[in-house]
Design an enzyme around this catalytic site. Structure first.
Site, PDB file in Angstrom:
ATOM      1  N   LYS A   1       0.830  -1.217   0.000  1.00  0.00           N
ATOM      2  CA  LYS A   1       0.000   0.000   0.000  1.00  0.00           C
ATOM      3  C   LYS A   1       0.863   1.266   0.000  1.00  0.00           C
ATOM      4  O   LYS A   1       0.577   2.212  -0.712  1.00  0.00           O
ATOM      5  CB  LYS A   1      -0.926   0.028   1.227  1.00  0.00           C
ATOM      6  CG  LYS A   1      -1.958  -1.082   1.244  1.00  0.00           C
ATOM      7  CD  LYS A   1      -2.959  -0.886   2.366  1.00  0.00           C
ATOM      8  CE  LYS A   1      -2.391  -1.064   3.762  1.00  0.00           C
ATOM      9  NZ  LYS A   1      -1.945  -2.422   4.109  1.00  0.00           N
TER      10      LYS A   1
ATOM     11  N   ARG B   1      10.674  -1.876  10.834  1.00  0.00           N
ATOM     12  CA  ARG B   1       9.546  -1.660  11.745  1.00  0.00           C
ATOM     13  C   ARG B   1       9.468  -2.819  12.731  1.00  0.00           C
ATOM     14  O   ARG B   1       9.555  -3.975  12.325  1.00  0.00           O
ATOM     15  CB  ARG B   1       8.233  -1.594  10.955  1.00  0.00           C
ATOM     16  CG  ARG B   1       7.951  -0.250  10.385  1.00  0.00           C
ATOM     17  CD  ARG B   1       6.767  -0.258   9.447  1.00  0.00           C
ATOM     18  NE  ARG B   1       5.557  -0.867   9.992  1.00  0.00           N
ATOM     19  CZ  ARG B   1       4.377  -0.834   9.379  1.00  0.00           C
ATOM     20  NH1 ARG B   1       4.246  -0.208   8.220  1.00  0.00           N
ATOM     21  NH2 ARG B   1       3.325  -1.419   9.909  1.00  0.00           N
TER      22      ARG B   1
ATOM     23  N   ARG C   1      -0.817  -9.867  12.581  1.00  0.00           N
ATOM     24  CA  ARG C   1      -1.473  -8.777  11.836  1.00  0.00           C
ATOM     25  C   ARG C   1      -2.269  -9.333  10.655  1.00  0.00           C
ATOM     26  O   ARG C   1      -3.334  -8.813  10.313  1.00  0.00           O
ATOM     27  CB  ARG C   1      -0.410  -7.774  11.341  1.00  0.00           C
ATOM     28  CG  ARG C   1       0.174  -6.930  12.470  1.00  0.00           C
ATOM     29  CD  ARG C   1       1.472  -6.248  12.074  1.00  0.00           C
ATOM     30  NE  ARG C   1       1.299  -5.259  11.039  1.00  0.00           N
ATOM     31  CZ  ARG C   1       2.265  -4.881  10.196  1.00  0.00           C
ATOM     32  NH1 ARG C   1       3.469  -5.433  10.256  1.00  0.00           N
ATOM     33  NH2 ARG C   1       2.031  -3.983   9.295  1.00  0.00           N
TER      34      ARG C   1
HETATM   35  P1  AMP Z   1       0.192   0.184   8.924  1.00  0.00           P
HETATM   36  O1  AMP Z   1       1.420   1.006   8.786  1.00  0.00           O
HETATM   37  O2  AMP Z   1      -0.963   0.710   8.089  1.00  0.00           O
HETATM   38  O3  AMP Z   1       0.432  -1.287   8.711  1.00  0.00           O
HETATM   39  O4  AMP Z   1      -0.295   0.357  10.438  1.00  0.00           O
HETATM   40  C1  AMP Z   1       0.521  -0.082  11.513  1.00  0.00           C
HETATM   41  C2  AMP Z   1      -0.317  -0.372  12.743  1.00  0.00           C
HETATM   42  O5  AMP Z   1      -1.048   0.800  13.134  1.00  0.00           O
HETATM   43  C3  AMP Z   1      -1.389  -1.438  12.561  1.00  0.00           C
HETATM   44  O6  AMP Z   1      -0.871  -2.753  12.682  1.00  0.00           O
HETATM   45  C4  AMP Z   1      -2.363  -1.076  13.680  1.00  0.00           C
HETATM   46  O7  AMP Z   1      -1.861  -1.497  14.931  1.00  0.00           O
HETATM   47  C5  AMP Z   1      -2.329   0.448  13.661  1.00  0.00           C
HETATM   48  N1  AMP Z   1      -3.373   0.994  12.757  1.00  0.00           N
HETATM   49  C6  AMP Z   1      -3.187   1.636  11.563  1.00  0.00           C
HETATM   50  N2  AMP Z   1      -4.362   1.994  11.016  1.00  0.00           N
HETATM   51  C7  AMP Z   1      -5.326   1.559  11.882  1.00  0.00           C
HETATM   52  C8  AMP Z   1      -6.749   1.591  11.897  1.00  0.00           C
HETATM   53  N3  AMP Z   1      -7.440   2.144  10.892  1.00  0.00           N
HETATM   54  N4  AMP Z   1      -7.392   1.042  12.950  1.00  0.00           N
HETATM   55  C9  AMP Z   1      -6.730   0.495  13.975  1.00  0.00           C
HETATM   56  N5  AMP Z   1      -5.395   0.404  14.031  1.00  0.00           N
HETATM   57  C10 AMP Z   1      -4.681   0.931  13.005  1.00  0.00           C
END
Ligand code: AMP
Length: 218
Positions: free
Chosen positions: A17, A157, A168
């Site tokens: 993404k 990360r 996840r």
């Molecule tokens: P990402 O970088 O989009 O993979 O987000 C990293 C982490 O942030 C995720 O694994 C969640 O713990 C948290 N996170 C991001 N977006 C959301 C969301 N819309 N709702 C809940 N947790 C989120």
């Protein structure tokens, strides 16, 4: 006449993404908002949201809906014109709350096999302040372990650790697949399949050209 395009980019963790969003904003006129980046910036600045979010992110769980909805609705309220939301909504509750205040024109869903994701994420590094993503295998930085634009150090990360990633992906199946169903019933779900971001981009770019305005400069 400029085309208003309010879009979401969805897909499991590690599906590209961030990479695809970077390409979209390079070529098309839209504001990109990544919730993961917003949360990581909050963590770094030790805001109340950041302090709350950190405990969930570390475990590979989702941050509670109330905090997420409040934060993201606040952020998108100020965006004029087209936007690309990346990482939100991730639960059906979030999707319903968003739909109440802001209708979405299109959902771009990236479909990548999970076995490949696990392999790809092992070699994924990020530049935290900008959210730029690199892969040591097929999208390496120009200089080893350094961001192409700033020269700053890339990091891994914590939540890309294989055990946390597996968690996840499970959370994605349980919480986020229903969000895709929600948008399918609205008739706005568009799927793009591929094993790599390049394969997906080759299908997505011509589709975007029909729906979005190209950036003027460059
Ligand atoms: P990402 O970088 O989009 O993979 O987000 C990293 C982490 O942030 C995720 O694994 C969640 O713990 C948290 N996170 C991001 N977006 C959301 C969301 N819309 N709702 C809940 N947790 C989120």
């Amino acid at each position: 006449m400029s085309k208003l395009f309010r879009a979401l980019i969805m897909g499991p963790p590690g599906s590209g993404k961030g990479t695809i969003s970077g390409r979209i904003t390079k070529f098309f006129d839209t504001t990109h908002l990544s919730t993961g980046d917003v949360l990581r910036n909050n963590i770094e600045k030790l805001t109340p949201l950041g302090i709350e979010a950190e405990t969930y992110i570390r475990k590979g769980s989702l941050v509670p809906d109330d905090s997420m909805v409040k934060c993201i609705l606040e952020e998108i309220k100020d965006i004029k014109g087209s936007f690309l939301l990346d990482g939100f909504p991730r639960t059906k509750t979030q999707a319903e709350k968003l739909w109440e205040v802001q209708k979405i024109d299109s959902v771009i869903n990236l479909v990548v096999p999970y076995e490949l994701i696990v392999e790809r994420v092992k070699l994924r590094y990020v530049h935290m302040p900008s959210g730029r993503v690199y892969n040591l295998d097929y999208n390496p930085p120009k200089e080893p372990m350094k961001d192409d634009v700033t020269g700053e150090l890339l990091i891994k990360r914590q939540d890309d650790d294989p055990d946390i990633l597996t968690k996840r992906l499970k959370v994605y199946d349980n919480e986020t697949i229903p969000v895709l169903e929600f948008y399918k019933t609205k008739g706005i779900l568009n799927e793009f399949k591929g094993n790599t971001s390049n394969e997906i981009w080759a299908k997505l770019k011509p589709w975007l050209e029909e729906h979005m305005d190209l950036k003027e400069e460059e």
